[in-house]
Design a protein around this motif. Structure first.
Motif, PDB file in Angstrom:
ATOM      1  N   ASP A  21       0.830  -1.209   0.000  1.00  0.00           N
ATOM      2  CA  ASP A  21       0.000   0.000   0.000  1.00  0.00           C
ATOM      3  C   ASP A  21       0.866   1.261   0.000  1.00  0.00           C
ATOM      4  OD1 ASP A  21      -2.268  -1.596   0.019  1.00  0.00           O
ATOM      5  OD2 ASP A  21      -2.695  -1.285   2.149  1.00  0.00           O
ATOM      6  N   PHE A  22       1.934   1.244   0.783  1.00  0.00           N
ATOM      7  CA  PHE A  22       2.849   2.385   0.819  1.00  0.00           C
ATOM      8  C   PHE A  22       3.459   2.619  -0.564  1.00  0.00           C
ATOM      9  CE2 PHE A  22       7.160   4.046   1.121  1.00  0.00           C
ATOM     10  CZ  PHE A  22       6.934   5.246   1.792  1.00  0.00           C
ATOM     11  N   VAL A  48      10.147  -1.939  -6.656  1.00  0.00           N
ATOM     12  CA  VAL A  48      10.081  -2.954  -5.593  1.00  0.00           C
ATOM     13  C   VAL A  48       9.398  -4.207  -6.138  1.00  0.00           C
ATOM     14  CG1 VAL A  48       7.957  -2.016  -4.555  1.00  0.00           C
ATOM     15  CG2 VAL A  48       9.419  -3.498  -3.206  1.00  0.00           C
ATOM     16  N   PHE A  49      10.064  -5.328  -5.922  1.00  0.00           N
ATOM     17  CA  PHE A  49       9.485  -6.634  -6.211  1.00  0.00           C
ATOM     18  C   PHE A  49       8.824  -7.094  -4.918  1.00  0.00           C
ATOM     19  CE2 PHE A  49      13.012  -6.310  -9.183  1.00  0.00           C
ATOM     20  CZ  PHE A  49      12.512  -6.889 -10.350  1.00  0.00           C
ATOM     21  N   LEU A  50       7.537  -7.420  -4.987  1.00  0.00           N
ATOM     22  CA  LEU A  50       6.794  -7.833  -3.802  1.00  0.00           C
ATOM     23  C   LEU A  50       6.531  -9.337  -3.771  1.00  0.00           C
ATOM     24  CD1 LEU A  50       4.423  -4.788  -3.944  1.00  0.00           C
ATOM     25  CD2 LEU A  50       5.968  -5.276  -2.040  1.00  0.00           C
ATOM     26  N   GLY A  51       6.973 -10.038  -4.782  1.00  0.00           N
ATOM     27  CA  GLY A  51       6.808 -11.490  -4.801  1.00  0.00           C
ATOM     28  C   GLY A  51       5.362 -11.897  -4.951  1.00  0.00           C
ATOM     29  N   MET A  52       5.045 -13.044  -4.362  1.00  0.00           N
ATOM     30  CA  MET A  52       3.693 -13.595  -4.435  1.00  0.00           C
ATOM     31  C   MET A  52       3.183 -13.799  -3.023  1.00  0.00           C
ATOM     32  SD  MET A  52       4.272 -16.403  -7.386  1.00  0.00           S
ATOM     33  CE  MET A  52       5.250 -16.005  -8.815  1.00  0.00           C
ATOM     34  N   LEU A 108      10.871  -1.268   6.301  1.00  0.00           N
ATOM     35  CA  LEU A 108      10.715  -1.747   4.923  1.00  0.00           C
ATOM     36  C   LEU A 108      10.194  -0.622   4.029  1.00  0.00           C
ATOM     37  CD1 LEU A 108       9.187  -5.238   5.706  1.00  0.00           C
ATOM     38  CD2 LEU A 108      11.461  -4.823   4.740  1.00  0.00           C
ATOM     39  N   CYS A 109       9.254   0.164   4.537  1.00  0.00           N
ATOM     40  CA  CYS A 109       8.728   1.301   3.762  1.00  0.00           C
ATOM     41  C   CYS A 109       9.825   2.337   3.499  1.00  0.00           C
ATOM     42  CB  CYS A 109       7.532   1.927   4.469  1.00  0.00           C
ATOM     43  SG  CYS A 109       6.044   0.881   4.419  1.00  0.00           S
ATOM     44  N   ASP A 110      10.700   2.548   4.473  1.00  0.00           N
ATOM     45  CA  ASP A 110      11.835   3.460   4.247  1.00  0.00           C
ATOM     46  C   ASP A 110      12.689   2.954   3.086  1.00  0.00           C
ATOM     47  OD1 ASP A 110      11.080   5.104   6.344  1.00  0.00           O
ATOM     48  OD2 ASP A 110      12.616   4.361   7.737  1.00  0.00           O
ATOM     49  N   TRP A 111      12.940   1.648   3.055  1.00  0.00           N
ATOM     50  CA  TRP A 111      13.755   1.071   1.988  1.00  0.00           C
ATOM     51  C   TRP A 111      13.034   1.136   0.647  1.00  0.00           C
ATOM     52  CZ3 TRP A 111      15.383  -3.685   5.357  1.00  0.00           C
ATOM     53  CH2 TRP A 111      16.394  -3.293   6.252  1.00  0.00           C
TER      54      TRP A 111
END
Length: 133
Positions: A21-22, A48-52, A108-111
Motif C-alpha cells: 500500500d505504501f 520494488v518486487f513484492l513477490g507472491m 521496509l517502507c523506508d527502503w
C-alpha cells in the motif's frame, strides 16, 4: 505427523500489505504482475518486487538500495541477500518477511522509498518531497 504450513503467517502478510500500500501510494506508482509476481513500478520501471502472497514462495520484498549505509543495513536483516539474476550487483537486496526478527513495516517502507527515489524521475521525487512538507 508434521502439518505443512499453508501459507504466509498473518504477521508477514500484514507487513507485506502495508509495504504494498505504501509503495502504490508513491507519486506515479503503478502495480504490475510480470512473471505472476507483484511489483510496483514508476515510469514503467520496477522499484520494488513484492513477490507472491499466495504461499507458493516465501513472502519477501526486493528493493534497490544505492545508499551504502542502507544497503549494508538491509543485508543484516535475517535471511537477506543480494538479489538473484545479477540484480544484486546493481544494489538490489531481497529481504524475507517470514524470518524471525524480520524488519518492521516502517523500516521496509523506508527502503521502498529509497528504491523509489533511485528509479523515479526528479519531478516525481520533488512531488514526493513536497508531500512531506
Amino acid at each position: 505427523m508434521t502439518v505443512a504450513k499453508s501459507g504466509p503467517s498473518k504477521g508477514a502478510l500484514t507487513k507485506w500489505a502495508r509495504v504494498r500500500d505504501f509503495a502504490l501510494g508513491l507519486p506515479g506508482a503503478t502495480e504490475d504482475f510480470p512473471w505472476g509476481e507483484t511489483v510496483a513500478k514508476v515510469n514503467k520501471k520496477v522499484f520494488v518486487f513484492l513477490g507472491m502472497d499466495d504461499g507458493s514462495y516465501p513472502l519477501g520484498i526486493t528493493v534497490k538500495l544505492k545508499e551504502e549505509e542502507q544497503h549494508a543495513h538491509a543485508l543484516t536483516a535475517p535471511g537477506a541477500e543480494p538479489a538473484g539474476y545479477g540484480l544484486g550487483k546493481a544494489g538490489w537486496v531481497s529481504i524475507p518477511l517470514e524470518e524471525k526478527g524480520a524488519p518492521s513495516a516502517a523500516l521496509l517502507c523506508d527502503w521502498v522509498e529509497e528504491s523509489y527515489r533511485v528509479i523515479a524521475t526528479n519531478k516525481l521525487v520533488a512531488e514526493l518531497d513536497d508531500r512531506a512538507r
